[in-house]
Design a protein around this motif. Structure first.
Motif, short mmCIF file in Angstrom:
data_model
loop_
_atom_site.label_atom_id
_atom_site.label_comp_id
_atom_site.label_asym_id
_atom_site.label_seq_id
_atom_site.Cartn_x
_atom_site.Cartn_y
_atom_site.Cartn_z
N HIS A 33 6.09 1.09 -15.81
CA HIS A 33 6.57 -0.02 -16.63
C HIS A 33 7.37 0.49 -17.83
O HIS A 33 7.26 -0.04 -18.95
N GLY A 34 8.15 1.52 -17.60
CA GLY A 34 8.98 2.07 -18.66
C GLY A 34 8.23 2.89 -19.69
O GLY A 34 8.80 3.25 -20.73
N ARG A 35 6.96 3.21 -19.44
CA ARG A 35 6.13 3.94 -20.40
C ARG A 35 5.73 5.29 -19.82
O ARG A 35 5.49 5.43 -18.62
N ALA A 94 -11.79 0.77 -16.67
CA ALA A 94 -11.82 0.22 -18.02
C ALA A 94 -10.50 0.58 -18.68
O ALA A 94 -10.12 1.75 -18.70
N THR A 95 -9.80 -0.41 -19.21
CA THR A 95 -8.48 -0.16 -19.76
C THR A 95 -8.22 -1.09 -20.94
O THR A 95 -8.82 -2.16 -21.06
N THR A 96 -7.30 -0.66 -21.78
CA THR A 96 -6.84 -1.50 -22.89
C THR A 96 -5.52 -2.18 -22.56
O THR A 96 -4.92 -2.81 -23.45
N TYR A 106 0.44 -6.04 -16.08
CA TYR A 106 -0.21 -4.90 -15.43
C TYR A 106 -1.22 -5.45 -14.43
O TYR A 106 -2.36 -5.76 -14.79
N THR A 107 -0.79 -5.61 -13.20
CA THR A 107 -1.66 -6.19 -12.18
C THR A 107 -2.74 -5.20 -11.76
O THR A 107 -2.62 -3.98 -11.99
N ALA A 108 -3.78 -5.73 -11.14
CA ALA A 108 -4.89 -4.88 -10.69
C ALA A 108 -4.42 -3.89 -9.64
O ALA A 108 -4.87 -2.73 -9.62
N GLU A 109 -3.51 -4.29 -8.77
CA GLU A 109 -3.01 -3.39 -7.73
C GLU A 109 -2.24 -2.22 -8.34
O GLU A 109 -2.38 -1.07 -7.90
N GLU A 110 -1.44 -2.50 -9.37
CA GLU A 110 -0.68 -1.43 -10.02
C GLU A 110 -1.60 -0.46 -10.75
O GLU A 110 -1.38 0.77 -10.71
#
Length: 362
Positions: A30-32, A206-208, A215-219
Motif C-alpha cells: 500500500h505504498g508503505r 494483532a495489528t494497529t 487493509y483487508t484481512a486477506e492482504e
C-alpha cells in the motif's frame, strides 16, 4: 583495525539507504515500506574481554563454552537489506529481543510497518509504535486470551478491541510509564492456513492497521506469510556470510566484524536489486547464495582484466537474474541438520595449561 566503530556504522547505513533508494513502488505494501524484525544468537572467540561483555551460558563451566551474544535486525521486506541491528549479552536484565528493539526504535521512520512474530505483540511495543507513527503487524501473543464475541466487529473473525495499560514493569521508570496512553485500539483477525498433507492451522494476528476497508484481512494474512523471509535472511548472514561464530578477540573488534559481514551482505543485495530492476524481477525470487558466488567469480575475472568492466557488470547482472529460487508458499521443514557431528566427547573442564600431561615420559 584502528578504524573507528562509527565509520562502520555509517557505511552500513549508507548501503541500506542505497538499497532503499532503489526500491520499486510495486514492491511496497500500500505504498508503505515494511521492515521485518527478528533475533538470533552468535558465538565468538573465547577470551577474557569477550567473556566479560558477552558471558557464556551459565549452565557451562568456566573455560568450557564460548561467549554468546543476542542480536536483532531490521530487514527490509522489499529489498532484503538489513537497515539496523542491536547487540547485547545473551542473558541478564534488559537483554531480550524486545529490549533490544526498544533501544533502536527511534531509528524507525514514521509511516513504516513493522512485521514481527508473536513475541513482539505486547502492549508496550504496540503503544510505542502508535506514539511514533509506526504500525505493527504480528501474531497475537500466546498469553493473551482472545474472544471474537466481544469488541467491535469489522468482519468475520475480524474485531477491534481495547488494550488497557498493564501495571508498570520493574524495568520501566515512572516517567516513561506516564508517557504511554491508558489504552490503545488493536485489531484482531483470524484466518486458516491450509496446506496439502498438513493439518489445517489457525493464525490470529494483532495489528494497529485498524481500517478494514483499506487493509483487508486477506492482504494482512498474505503479508504475515512473507514474514518467513526474515528467517532466510538471517540464515544467509549466519551460513553464507559465515557470521555464526566470530573470530575477533575483543568486543570492539567483534562489533566491527559484525558490521563488515552486514556491509558485505547489503552489497550483495545491491547487486541483486540492480539485476531485479534491469530484468523486471522481484528481489525475493533471486538466490542470495547464487548472487554471492557470481560476485566472487566477477571479482576474479575483474582482476584478470580480460573483459571491459562495464561488460563484466552487465554479464554479472544477467547471471544473477537467472539464479532464481522456487516459489513455495507455506513450506514447512523440521529444524534438522544434515551434517553429522563428530563423535567426540564434550568438554567438561577447561584445558590444562600443561597440554602434554597425558604424554608418557621418555
Amino acid at each position: 583495525c584502528r578504524l573507528p566503530e562509527a565509520l562502520f556504522e555509517r557505511l552500513l547505513c549508507q548501503t541500506a539507504i542505497r538499497c532503499e533508494e532503489a526500491t520499486n513502488e510495486a514492491w511496497l505494501f500500500h505504498g508503505r515500506i515494511v521492515e521485518m524484525v527478528d533475533g538470533w544468537t552468535l558465538t565468538m572467540a573465547d577470551t577474557e574481554e569477550n567473556q566479560e561483555e558477552y558471558p557464556q551460558m551459565k549452565s557451562q563451566k568456566p573455560g568450557c563454552g564460548f561467549p554468546m551474544a543476542r542480536m536483532i535486525g531490521l530487514f527490509s521486506l522489499a529489498t532484503g537489506a538489513i537497515n539496523h541491528f542491536a547487540i547485547g549479552p545473551y542473558t541478564g536484565k534488559q537483554t531480550g529481543e524486545t529490549s533490544l528493539l526498544r533501544s533502536i526504535f527511534d531509528r524507525l521512520l514514521r509511516g513504516r510497518i513493522l512485521l514481527a512474530d508473536r513475541y513482539y505483540a505486547s502492549f508496550w511495543l504496540l503503544a510505542e509504535g502508535e506514539r511514533r507513527g509506526i504500525d505493527l503487524v504480528a501474531r497475537a501473543h500466546h498469553l493473551r486470551k482472545i474472544d471474537f464475541r466481544r469488541g467491535l466487529r469489522l468482519g468475520y473473525l475480524d474485531q477491534l478491541v481495547l488494550y488497557p495499560k498493564p501495571q508498570r514493569p520493574k524495568w520501566m521508570s515512572e516517567d516513561e510509564y506516564a508517557q504511554y496512553p491508558d489504552s490503545i485500539f488493536v485489531r484482531h483477525l483470524k484466518y486458516k492456513v491450509t496446506q496439502k498433507g498438513f493439518r489445517t492451522r489457525e493464525i490470529t494476528l494483532a495489528t494497529t492497521l485498524l481500517d478494514a476497508d483499506i487493509y483487508t484481512a486477506e492482504e494482512l494474512a498474505d503479508l504475515y506469510s512473507r514474514r518467513w523471509l526474515v528467517e532466510l535472511h538471517i540464515r544467509s548472514l549466519k551460513t553464507q556470510m559465515q557470521m555464526d561464530h566470530l573470530r575477533c578477540k575483543s568486543p570492539q573488534m567483534v562489533r566491527k566484524e559484525i558490521h563488515c559481514h552486514m556491509i558485505g551482505y547489503n552489497l550483495v543485495r545491491c547487486a541483486m536489486l540492480a539485476s531485479a530492476l534491469k530484468f523486471g524481477l522481484f528481489p525475493t525470487r533471486l538466490s542470495f547464495t547464487g548472487a554471492m558466488q557470481a560476485i566472487e567469480e566477477f571479482a576474479s575475472s575483474l582482476r584478470l582484466g580480460s573483459i571491459h568492466p562495464q561488460q563484466q557488470w552487465a554479464n554479472l547482472l544477467e547471471v544473477i537474474s537467472e539464479l532464481t529460487v522456487g516459489n513455495r508458499p507455506g513450506r514447512q521443514e523440521k529444524r534438522e541438520i544434515k551434517r553429522r557431528a563428530k563423535n567426540y566427547k564434550l568438554m567438561q573442564c577447561p584445558r590444562n595449561p600443561n597440554r602434554n600431561r597425558y604424554a608418557t615420559a621418555a
